[in-house]
Write a protein that holds these residues in place. Structure first.
Motif, PDB file in Angstrom:
ATOM      1  N   GLY A 155      35.975 -55.844  10.115  1.00 29.56           N
ATOM      2  CA  GLY A 155      36.083 -54.557  10.796  1.00 29.56           C
ATOM      3  C   GLY A 155      37.514 -54.138  10.960  1.00 29.56           C
ATOM      4  O   GLY A 155      38.425 -54.939  10.820  1.00 29.56           O
ATOM      5  N   SER A 156      37.684 -52.878  11.254  1.00 32.61           N
ATOM      6  CA  SER A 156      39.015 -52.311  11.349  1.00 32.61           C
ATOM      7  C   SER A 156      39.345 -51.961  12.776  1.00 32.61           C
ATOM      8  O   SER A 156      38.495 -51.464  13.510  1.00 32.61           O
ATOM      9  CB  SER A 156      39.088 -51.052  10.490  1.00 32.61           C
ATOM     10  OG  SER A 156      39.306 -51.421   9.171  1.00 32.61           O
ATOM     11  N   GLY A 157      40.582 -52.226  13.144  1.00 31.80           N
ATOM     12  CA  GLY A 157      41.027 -51.862  14.479  1.00 31.80           C
ATOM     13  C   GLY A 157      40.443 -52.761  15.553  1.00 31.80           C
ATOM     14  O   GLY A 157      40.423 -52.444  16.737  1.00 31.80           O
TER      15      GLY A 157
ATOM     16  N   LEU B 168      46.414 -61.750   3.272  1.00 29.88           N
ATOM     17  CA  LEU B 168      46.028 -60.804   4.325  1.00 29.88           C
ATOM     18  C   LEU B 168      45.941 -59.436   3.650  1.00 29.88           C
ATOM     19  O   LEU B 168      46.705 -59.147   2.724  1.00 29.88           O
ATOM     20  CB  LEU B 168      47.106 -60.797   5.418  1.00 29.88           C
ATOM     21  CG  LEU B 168      46.783 -59.970   6.657  1.00 29.88           C
ATOM     22  CD1 LEU B 168      45.610 -60.592   7.420  1.00 29.88           C
ATOM     23  CD2 LEU B 168      47.991 -59.903   7.594  1.00 29.88           C
ATOM     24  N   GLU B 169      45.041 -58.585   4.147  1.00 31.23           N
ATOM     25  CA  GLU B 169      44.776 -57.317   3.445  1.00 31.23           C
ATOM     26  C   GLU B 169      44.867 -56.125   4.385  1.00 31.23           C
ATOM     27  O   GLU B 169      43.882 -55.409   4.614  1.00 31.23           O
ATOM     28  CB  GLU B 169      43.372 -57.411   2.858  1.00 31.23           C
ATOM     29  CG  GLU B 169      43.035 -56.425   1.799  1.00 31.23           C
ATOM     30  CD  GLU B 169      41.673 -56.784   1.241  1.00 31.23           C
ATOM     31  OE1 GLU B 169      41.643 -57.303   0.120  1.00 31.23           O
ATOM     32  OE2 GLU B 169      40.658 -56.593   1.943  1.00 31.23           O
ATOM     33  N   PRO B 170      46.026 -55.912   4.980  1.00 34.33           N
ATOM     34  CA  PRO B 170      46.135 -54.840   5.963  1.00 34.33           C
ATOM     35  C   PRO B 170      46.208 -53.467   5.312  1.00 34.33           C
ATOM     36  O   PRO B 170      46.776 -53.307   4.226  1.00 34.33           O
ATOM     37  CB  PRO B 170      47.468 -55.154   6.658  1.00 34.33           C
ATOM     38  CG  PRO B 170      48.279 -55.811   5.591  1.00 34.33           C
ATOM     39  CD  PRO B 170      47.315 -56.580   4.734  1.00 34.33           C
TER      40      PRO B 170
ATOM     41  N   ALA C 155      40.988 -36.336   9.865  1.00 33.00           N
ATOM     42  CA  ALA C 155      39.564 -36.392  10.222  1.00 33.00           C
ATOM     43  C   ALA C 155      39.257 -37.403  11.317  1.00 33.00           C
ATOM     44  O   ALA C 155      38.158 -37.403  11.865  1.00 33.00           O
ATOM     45  CB  ALA C 155      38.746 -36.729   8.970  1.00 33.00           C
ATOM     46  N   ARG C 156      40.203 -38.289  11.652  1.00 26.54           N
ATOM     47  CA  ARG C 156      39.882 -39.425  12.531  1.00 26.54           C
ATOM     48  C   ARG C 156      39.359 -38.997  13.917  1.00 26.54           C
ATOM     49  O   ARG C 156      38.400 -39.574  14.396  1.00 26.54           O
ATOM     50  CB  ARG C 156      41.092 -40.356  12.682  1.00 26.54           C
ATOM     51  CG  ARG C 156      41.569 -40.940  11.355  1.00 26.54           C
ATOM     52  CD  ARG C 156      42.592 -42.054  11.522  1.00 26.54           C
ATOM     53  NE  ARG C 156      41.972 -43.250  12.019  1.00 26.54           N
ATOM     54  CZ  ARG C 156      42.098 -43.714  13.239  1.00 26.54           C
ATOM     55  NH1 ARG C 156      42.861 -43.068  14.110  1.00 26.54           N
ATOM     56  NH2 ARG C 156      41.470 -44.802  13.616  1.00 26.54           N
ATOM     57  N   PRO C 157      39.951 -37.980  14.564  1.00 32.65           N
ATOM     58  CA  PRO C 157      39.403 -37.610  15.877  1.00 32.65           C
ATOM     59  C   PRO C 157      37.949 -37.146  15.789  1.00 32.65           C
ATOM     60  O   PRO C 157      37.117 -37.552  16.603  1.00 32.65           O
ATOM     61  CB  PRO C 157      40.339 -36.482  16.340  1.00 32.65           C
ATOM     62  CG  PRO C 157      41.632 -36.786  15.640  1.00 32.65           C
ATOM     63  CD  PRO C 157      41.237 -37.304  14.277  1.00 32.65           C
TER      64      PRO C 157
ATOM     65  N   ALA D  60      47.861 -43.723   8.562  1.00 30.73           N
ATOM     66  CA  ALA D  60      46.758 -44.467   7.940  1.00 30.73           C
ATOM     67  C   ALA D  60      45.476 -43.671   8.115  1.00 30.73           C
ATOM     68  O   ALA D  60      45.171 -43.224   9.224  1.00 30.73           O
ATOM     69  CB  ALA D  60      46.611 -45.848   8.575  1.00 30.73           C
ATOM     70  N   TYR D  61      44.735 -43.501   7.049  1.00 33.34           N
ATOM     71  CA  TYR D  61      43.478 -42.751   7.039  1.00 33.34           C
ATOM     72  C   TYR D  61      43.717 -41.314   7.513  1.00 33.34           C
ATOM     73  O   TYR D  61      42.893 -40.726   8.202  1.00 33.34           O
ATOM     74  CB  TYR D  61      42.406 -43.462   7.881  1.00 33.34           C
ATOM     75  CG  TYR D  61      42.246 -44.913   7.462  1.00 33.34           C
ATOM     76  CD1 TYR D  61      41.655 -45.229   6.240  1.00 33.34           C
ATOM     77  CD2 TYR D  61      42.753 -45.958   8.245  1.00 33.34           C
ATOM     78  CE1 TYR D  61      41.549 -46.548   5.821  1.00 33.34           C
ATOM     79  CE2 TYR D  61      42.644 -47.283   7.840  1.00 33.34           C
ATOM     80  CZ  TYR D  61      42.048 -47.565   6.622  1.00 33.34           C
ATOM     81  OH  TYR D  61      41.952 -48.864   6.204  1.00 33.34           O
ATOM     82  N   GLY D  62      44.889 -40.790   7.182  1.00 38.62           N
ATOM     83  CA  GLY D  62      45.224 -39.412   7.498  1.00 38.62           C
ATOM     84  C   GLY D  62      45.054 -38.570   6.249  1.00 38.62           C
ATOM     85  O   GLY D  62      43.953 -38.082   5.950  1.00 38.62           O
TER      86      GLY D  62
END
Ligand code: LLP
Length: 438
Positions: free
Chosen positions: A209-211, A283-285, A322-324, A395-397
């Protein structure tokens, strides 16, 4: 720099005039808004934070501009690709496709590009075969499809340990509720299928999972160790996946990276002792490398009162970030006043505002909580023409931006050494219809 917080008015902390030493107003004037700006020094610093890992593999889905890929490549970071398009980007940024034969140390060699997915669409299979890209298989069907085209290939298995974590169900990638990875109980079957197909399982990967907080991420190490023992001595590489958190909200801090590495290093060493050979630890950040380096610069185009609420409406919407709207994600914001007198004076006093965009949907709000409820923030009093900077947006923006409402994709600028360089031009309205026919 963001002004230092003032006890009298916390909004003073929310005025930003520069990004990595370059004037926000000048960036906006030179490149227009909305504009994504990345600070190269921050990305480099984040790469170097992870220097203890044998391989840092950038999950480029977080920020795949080829200038960013080139930057992390020069820091010795390797790359993950989840599509034919991401393989193309990695090659365009200078990553070689082929795995080097030996290494300077006694570690097994690292694959410069790894294709990680739960399926091969037909194009990605073609591209993987054409370039001989190493594959991280998230389903057993991929094993047979790969062996038919690349007999004898080495593969990594992505295993779903049966549990997952994440701040949002949409970013949780472990457990029964997730489609990702080979189910842990099916590993013996996958190993048989790999053997029949003549594939060598050399890698093992888990990403839950992320975050997520580190305590949960750390649970993966034990689960991976058990699966590694099932795979046995063919294993040369283990990957802890991504998901390293970054601070988004005030008061959040960076995770204990040293403790996290030590835990994985101990797991690796136990497996090395069991197998009698070295294991590469990866590691795969994604977000860790670029989130804090990214800023979305927008212009305030309307200041409206709707009953008791004040709305700042900016020229970026969920088509731009889109994140919000997708996760109720929180992004810090700051104001860059356009009036030079205000810009140079003390910060204007703060008011509670909601921040939204131009799209024809009520959900087009940057200050919302999970579930779509409109929230407000204290921000310095703003006027039309002021710039609003949405932060921790690297990130993811841009990568999740769309052409919804026929809005062209924004431009991207990389600031390095006090200079902002355009690394992707803004789309034009002509670009929007190119490829369409009547
Ligand atoms: N590895 C794999 C297999 C992944 O699926 C991901 C993210 C990563 C690494 C990198 O995760 P990170 O270190 O960036 O957390 N759009 C969402 C995040 C989706 C993540 C998908 N996979 C967001 O904006 O938060």
């Amino acid at each position: 720099m963001v002004n230092s917080p003032s006890a009298a008015d916390p909004a003073a902390a929310l005025v930003r005039r520069t990004i990595a030493g370059v004037s926000v107003a000048e960036l906006a004037q030179a490149h227009g808004t909305p504009l994504y700006v990345y600070d190269a020094a921050t990305i480099r610093r984040r790469c170097r934070d992870l220097a203890r890992w044998d391989t840092v593999r950038f999950a480029q889905k977080a920020c795949s501009n080829i200038a960013v890929l080139d930057l992390v490549r020069r820091e010795g970071v390797l790359v993950d690709a989840v599509s034919a398009g991401e393989i193309h980007r990695a090659l365009a940024a200078g990553y070689p496709a082929a795995t080097p034969r030996g290494t300077a140390d006694d570690l097994p060699p690292a694959h410069p590009i790894v294709y990680t997915a739960d399926i091969f669409d037909r194009e990605s299979l073609e591209v993987v075969v054409r370039h001989g890209i190493h594959v991280n298989c998230g389903s057993s069907d991929m094993l047979e499809q790969l062996s038919a085209r690349m007999p004898g290939a080495e593969v990594t298995l992505r295993v779903n340990p049966g549990f997952g974590h994440g701040p949002s169900q949409k970013t949780n990638t472990g457990g029964e509720g997730s489609k990702h990875g080979i189910w842990h109980a099916d590993v013996p079957d996958a190993l048989r299928r790999a053997e029949w197909s003549g594939l060598a399982v050399t890698g093992l990967h888990m990403h839950i999972g992320s975050g997520t907080d580190l305590a949960h991420l750390a649970e993966v190490a034990g689960a991976l160790e058990r699966v590694a023992e099932e795979i046995g001595r063919s294993l040369t590489t283990i990957s802890a996946g991504g998901g390293l958190p970054v601070p988004y909200r005030p008061g959040e801090v960076h995770a204990d990276l040293g403790g996290y590495f030590d835990l994985w290093d101990a797991t690796r060493r136990r497996l090395e002792a069991r197998f009698g050979h070295r294991l590469r630890l990866e590691l795969e950040p994604g977000r860790y490398l670029t989130a804090e380096a990214g800023f979305l610069v927008t212009e305030i185009r309307a200041v409206k009162r709707q009953g008791s609420r004040t709305y700042l409406l900016v020229d970026a919407g969920f088509n731009t970030l889109a994140r919000p709207v997708m996760y109720g994600a929180y992004h810090p914001m700051s104001l860059c006043p356009c009036d030079p007198l205000v810009a140079e004076g003390p910060a204007p006093r703060s008011t509670e505002v909601a921040v939204g965009g131009p799209l024809c949907e009520s959900g087009d709000i940057f200050t919302q909580t999970d579930g779509g409820f409109v929230a407000t923030r204290p921000l310095p009093e703003a006027a039309v023409g002021d710039l609003l900077v949405i932060e921790v947006a690297g990130a993811y923006g841009f990568v999740m931006a769309s052409n919804y409402n026929s809005k062209p994709l924004p431009a991207e600028v990389l600031v390095d050494g006090g200079y902002g360089r355009l690394v992707r031009r803004r789309q034009s309205v002509g670009d929007l219809v190119s490829g369409e026919t009547v």
